[in-house]
Design an enzyme around this catalytic site. Structure first.
Site, PDB file in Angstrom:
ATOM      1  N   HIS A 260       7.287  20.196  23.638  1.00  0.00           N
ATOM      2  CA  HIS A 260       6.043  20.340  24.393  1.00  0.00           C
ATOM      3  C   HIS A 260       5.491  18.975  24.816  1.00  0.00           C
ATOM      4  CE1 HIS A 260       2.113  22.356  25.314  1.00  0.00           C
ATOM      5  NE2 HIS A 260       1.657  21.135  25.059  1.00  0.00           N
ATOM      6  N   GLU A 261       5.317  18.088  23.854  1.00  0.00           N
ATOM      7  CA  GLU A 261       4.778  16.764  24.186  1.00  0.00           C
ATOM      8  C   GLU A 261       5.774  16.000  25.063  1.00  0.00           C
ATOM      9  OE1 GLU A 261       1.691  16.373  23.686  1.00  0.00           O
ATOM     10  OE2 GLU A 261       1.477  18.031  22.265  1.00  0.00           O
ATOM     11  N   HIS A 264       5.011  16.878  28.584  1.00  0.00           N
ATOM     12  CA  HIS A 264       3.867  16.090  29.075  1.00  0.00           C
ATOM     13  C   HIS A 264       4.329  14.669  29.402  1.00  0.00           C
ATOM     14  CE1 HIS A 264       0.495  18.783  28.495  1.00  0.00           C
ATOM     15  NE2 HIS A 264       0.728  18.975  27.208  1.00  0.00           N
ATOM     16  N   GLU A 290      -0.218  20.960  31.741  1.00  0.00           N
ATOM     17  CA  GLU A 290       0.214  21.935  30.741  1.00  0.00           C
ATOM     18  C   GLU A 290       1.374  22.788  31.272  1.00  0.00           C
ATOM     19  OE1 GLU A 290      -1.068  21.479  27.847  1.00  0.00           O
ATOM     20  OE2 GLU A 290      -0.427  23.250  26.736  1.00  0.00           O
TER      21      GLU A 290
HETATM   22 CO    CO Z   1      -0.199  20.451  25.898  1.00  0.00          CO
END
Ligand code: CO
Length: 497
Positions: A260-261, A264, A290
């Protein structure tokens, strides 16, 4: 010449902003505990200087001149100026008294929230939250809005987002997703016990680094560290910091927070470095940010193809735990759907009910149709209605999130928007990226990343979220894509006809 002056000022402000970000990153990762007091002071001093420079009259004059006679500017320059002017005008609306009152209320509200949650006593928090909501309603008046006061706050996190559009979106969530999740919840559950065996910290760390490298996260332009709550920050496109956490008895926690990170981080690394400090060098919105993290996390990182590519690597690191686990078993175990009352532990489907509930509450608090004192009962009733769960107490119910105590009202919807954008982008990528699924199955994630670089990352904030979505996918945000993705994936996993 005027544009050059504008750019120079913005680059200086960005230098200050990213310097402040370094302090913030350090605070969450390596700073010794006793450093907290002076660190808060240092960050506050720098923030004050940034605010002064950004609201400087001279910058205002430059912006107005450029905006009034834009003939000599390129299209990109015009958009940069218009965006900065919008931000400038907004900052100017805050009076000094208001900013000071908000800051004081926030710190009191945050402390009250911590105590209330610890003691499971909402009444300790209620008077402070009531003050905070009153202040937020005042802020909406200060900023101005056309239809709903909540719009003014939404716009800070997701420029252009409005209640009238979100109402339609969340109505679809209610009418389509609630029924489907009921079917999933009634189906036979898959086994994920092997995810909760002992997974040593160092090996998990190395495995996570391998996954990030496979995504082409550039470790010469970024790094990963530990923190209590995973996050991503950046000091330029050439220095992007992701963090992760490792729990030795929960393998899931590290894997998907890492991916997830990483998602980003890839977005930040893909922003054009020549546009440093300007809107054209920044991310579009929190929702689009996101969309990147959730796409890598869910559409890629929780797909069967991804685990066909990576199960051997996982087995190499953890032979005892995983020797008898197939890619398919690993995939099923990574997609368990169970309604619960804690947002941060929710799966990718029920997650949106948590957001829907917060959306309905924030909207009602902002238009005055809900009072803070009635919040716990309202919260519990909604959890019963949408998730079918009984909230055991306020600490694990209405007091679970930090956001409201910080005055972050209008933030939650960006989480759901991110997932819905992600599903729509991924549907387009499947059509446009040659052999996308086959490449994922072979561990080759570069074609997908290149597509994002070209379609989204390199544009910075040139397009609004709505424009970008239309440009990339041919239509505005449409919940159907998420619903189709969910139905296809979970009908297979849960054997639903
Ligand atoms: Co996030």
């Amino acid at each position: 010449m005027k544009y050059k002056a504008y750019k120079e000022r913005l680059v200086k402000i960005a230098d200050l902003g990213y310097t402040t970000a370094v302090l913030g990153w350090d605070q969450e990762t390596y700073m010794p505990e006793k450093g907290a007091g002076f660190r808060a002071q240092q960050i506050s001093t720098l923030s004050g200087i940034i605010h002064e420079q950004f609201t400087d009259k001279e910058l205002g004059k430059i912006l107005k001149k450029l905006n009034d006679s834009p003939k000599k500017l390129t299209e990109k320059e015009k958009r940069n100026v218009a965006q900065t002017l919008k931000d400038y005008k907004r900052q100017k609306k805050y009076t000094r008294e208001f900013v000071e009152l908000l800051s004081k209320t926030t710190s009191e509200c945050f402390q009250a929230w911590q105590k209330a949650r610890k003691e499971n006593n909402f009444s300790l928090y209620a008077p402070h939250l009531t003050k905070m909501i009153a202040l937020k309603r005042k802020e909406a008046e200060l900023l101005g809005y056309k239809k709903h006061p909540y719009d003014a706050l939404l716009d800070q996190y997701e420029p252009g987002a409005r209640v009238e559009d979100l109402d339609i979106l969340f109505k679809d969530v209610r009418s389509q997703l609630v029924a489907f999740v009921k079917k999933v919840a009634a189906a036979k559950q898959n086994d994920d016990k092997f995810m909760y065996l002992h997974y040593p910290k160092d090996k998990q760390w190395d495995f996570g680094i391998d996954l990030l490298k496979q995504m082409h996260f550039d470790f010469e332009a970024g790094r990963q560290d530990y923190s209590a709550h995973p996050f991503t920050t950046n000091f330029s496109a050439k220095d992007v910091r992701v963090t992760t956490r490792v729990s030795e008895d929960n393998f899931k926690s590290m894997i998907w927070s890492c991916i997830h990170e990483g998602g980003h981080g890839l977005y930040e690394q893909g922003l054009p470095e020549s546009e440093y400090g300007l809107p054209s060098g920044e991310a579009v919105s929190l929702g689009i940010h996101e969309s990147q993290s959730r796409l890598w996390e869910n559409m890629v990182g929780r797909s069967l193809n991804y685990w066909k590519a990576n199960i051997k690597l996982a087995q190499k690191y953890f032979p005892e735990n995983l020797k008898n686990v197939s890619a398919e078993q690993f995939w099923k175990a990574s997609n368990i759907v169970t309604p619960s009352f804690i947002r941060t532990e929710a799966d990718e489907l029920t997650y949106h009910f948590h957001i829907l509930i917060r959306y309905e509450i924030e909207k009602a608090l902002m238009d005055g149709s809900l009072q803070v004192k009635d919040l716990p009962a309202y919260w519990n009733a909604k959890y019963k209605e949408y998730l079918g769960v009984k909230v055991p107490n306020d600490a694990e119910g209405v007091l679970q999130d930090i956001h409201w105590s910080h005055g972050s009202i209008g933030y939650f919807p960006t989480y759901s928007l991110g997932s819905f954008y992600a599903a729509q982008f991924f549907a387009t990528a499947k059509k446009e990226v040659k052999s996308l699924e086959k490449n994922i199955e072979n561990g080759n994630l570069l074609p997908l990343l290149k597509w994002f670089r070209e379609k989204i990352h390199k544009h910075g904030k040139y397009y609004s979220a709505e424009e970008l979505c239309k440009k990339v996918t041919g239509e505005k945000l449409n919940f159907t894509y998420f619903m189709d993705y969910a139905k296809e994936k979970y009908s297979t996993i849960y054997n639903i006809k």
